[in-house]
Design an enzyme around this catalytic site. Structure first.
Site, PDB file in Angstrom:
ATOM      1  N   ASN A  20       0.835  -1.197   0.000  1.00  0.00           N
ATOM      2  CA  ASN A  20       0.000   0.000   0.000  1.00  0.00           C
ATOM      3  C   ASN A  20       0.865   1.241   0.000  1.00  0.00           C
ATOM      4  OD1 ASN A  20      -2.366  -1.515   0.435  1.00  0.00           O
ATOM      5  ND2 ASN A  20      -2.148  -1.392   2.657  1.00  0.00           N
TER       6      ASN A  20
ATOM      7  N   GLY B  54       1.821  -1.051   3.676  1.00  0.00           N
ATOM      8  CA  GLY B  54       1.145  -2.325   3.362  1.00  0.00           C
ATOM      9  C   GLY B  54       1.733  -3.384   4.269  1.00  0.00           C
TER      10      GLY B  54
ATOM     11  N   ALA C 210       4.277  -5.823   2.485  1.00  0.00           N
ATOM     12  CA  ALA C 210       5.544  -5.195   2.098  1.00  0.00           C
ATOM     13  C   ALA C 210       6.333  -4.767   3.329  1.00  0.00           C
ATOM     14  CB  ALA C 210       5.273  -4.002   1.181  1.00  0.00           C
TER      15      ALA C 210
ATOM     16  N   ALA D  41       4.700  -1.303  13.724  1.00  0.00           N
ATOM     17  CA  ALA D  41       5.424  -1.961  14.829  1.00  0.00           C
ATOM     18  C   ALA D  41       5.125  -3.464  14.808  1.00  0.00           C
ATOM     19  CB  ALA D  41       5.032  -1.359  16.167  1.00  0.00           C
TER      20      ALA D  41
ATOM     21  N   ASP E 284       4.304  -5.140  12.208  1.00  0.00           N
ATOM     22  CA  ASP E 284       4.954  -5.708  11.017  1.00  0.00           C
ATOM     23  C   ASP E 284       6.434  -5.954  11.285  1.00  0.00           C
ATOM     24  OD1 ASP E 284       2.516  -5.512   9.707  1.00  0.00           O
ATOM     25  OD2 ASP E 284       2.942  -3.476   9.013  1.00  0.00           O
TER      26      ASP E 284
HETATM   27  O1  RIB Z   1       0.532  -2.377   9.618  1.00  0.00           O
HETATM   28  C1  RIB Z   1       0.646  -1.091   9.092  1.00  0.00           C
HETATM   29  C2  RIB Z   1       0.154  -1.043   7.692  1.00  0.00           C
HETATM   30  O2  RIB Z   1      -1.236  -1.293   7.693  1.00  0.00           O
HETATM   31  C3  RIB Z   1       0.306   0.280   7.007  1.00  0.00           C
HETATM   32  O3  RIB Z   1       1.548   0.433   6.362  1.00  0.00           O
HETATM   33  C4  RIB Z   1      -0.881   0.314   6.068  1.00  0.00           C
HETATM   34  O4  RIB Z   1      -0.541   0.254   4.735  1.00  0.00           O
HETATM   35  C5  RIB Z   1      -1.767  -0.851   6.483  1.00  0.00           C
HETATM   36  O5  RIB Z   1      -1.659  -1.893   5.607  1.00  0.00           O
END
Ligand code: RIB
Length: 304
Positions: free
Chosen positions: A11, A39, A42, A250, A252
């Protein structure tokens, strides 16, 4: 070094900072606006690559400037982008993000091309799914594709990590294919239908998710760290105390770090601690992918 395959979303994050997040129906003024690569998929791919993982991404972008910028950014972070499909029928996914003064956020995601990721897209990465490799997925791409990816990975001897975000209230066959299910507290509550108000509820939710079929469950608890449970036991890892600037990504950072730790054969408690350290560094910086830490930053925090 075993490989990591991330099946997930890309995203462009459209981020406004504000002194206070709006209530429903309220308008507030922002103090800055930025477009930042994001995203969940990613972000997790970049998190793992910065920590030393050999990462390939499966996903889709639209044929537009955001899509090109997102793929470029992955490439700059040494993520293999050869399996990302450019789909000319829909725009690249975007996330509208508001960040409050304490680093808290509100996010709305428009999936765009992420909503068109197919099992065939996953097949293109099958050769990388070998015993000891790790497949990482989230819920910003179609559930049928996520389920297919987990099943394929398992059948090829890979380890599966599922970050069920954004949460769904209906449990599907995907849960039985998750070696590691990694929700946050809100997601764990949505998935189980339980109210989570304290440590006992966290344990109860983890047990419920294991009873539904997940092999290990790791519930991230923000500034309280993370709780893990699996066939070999359970435990809590406290958070590393840091000053939060922006909590976006965080979780991710945590998932990407956990994937790297699993490819390196760390025990689950050590892998969770590694994840907590990565998440802690990420909240000290603004934005999704720019905030994700390097290996040396995480190592420095772990030594403290
Ligand atoms: O976890 C954070 C992400 O959630 C953001 O970067 C946004 O794109 C959503 O997908």
């Amino acid at each position: 070094m075993s490989s990591i395959v991330v099946v997930g979303s890309l995203n462009m994050d459209l981020v406004v900072r504000t002194l206070r997040l709006p209530r429903v129906g309220e308008t507030v003024l922002g103090t800055s606006f930025d477009t930042i690569p994001g995203g969940k998929g990613a972000n997790q791919a970049v998190a793992a690559a910065r920590l030393g993982g050999q990462v390939a991404m499966v996903g889709r972008v639209g044929q537009d400037a955001y899509g090109r910028a997102l793929v470029d950014n992955l490439q700059q972070n040494a993520v293999d982008v050869s399996r990302i499909v450019t789909d000319d029928s829909v725009p690249t996914g975007v996330a509208l993000i508001a960040v409050g003064a304490g680093g808290e956020n509100q996010i709305i995601v428009y999936p765009g091309a992420n909503g068109r990721v197919t099992p065939g897209d996953v097949d293109a990465a099958a050769s990388r799914l070998t015993p000891g490799s790790v497949l990482v997925a989230q819920f910003e791409t179609p559930l049928a594709t996520v389920t297919y990816a987990l099943e394929l990975a398992r059948s090829r001897g890979a380890i599966t990590v599922l970050n069920p975000a954004p949460a769904v209230s209906e449990i599907g066959p995907w849960i039985r294919h998750a070696d590691y299910l990694v929700p946050n507290e809100t997601e764990a509550a949505t998935l189980t239908g339980l109210t989570i108000a304290g440590d006992a509820d966290v344990r109860r939710a983890a047990q419920a998710l294991r009873d539904m079929g997940a092999r290990h469950v790791v519930i991230t608890l923000g500034n309280r760290g993370a709780y893990w449970a699996g066939p070999d036991g359970e435990g809590h890892v406290p958070a590393f105390p840091v000053q939060a600037v922006d909590t976006t990504a965080a979780g991710d950072a945590f998932v990407g770090a956990l994937a790297v730790a699993l490819t390196e054969g760390l025990s689950l408690p050590d892998a969770v601690r590694f994840g907590c350290a990565a998440g802690a560094v990420a909240v000290t910086r603004f934005g999704a992918q720019p905030s994700l830490p390097t290996r040396s930053e995480v190592a420095a925090l772990l030594q403290q």
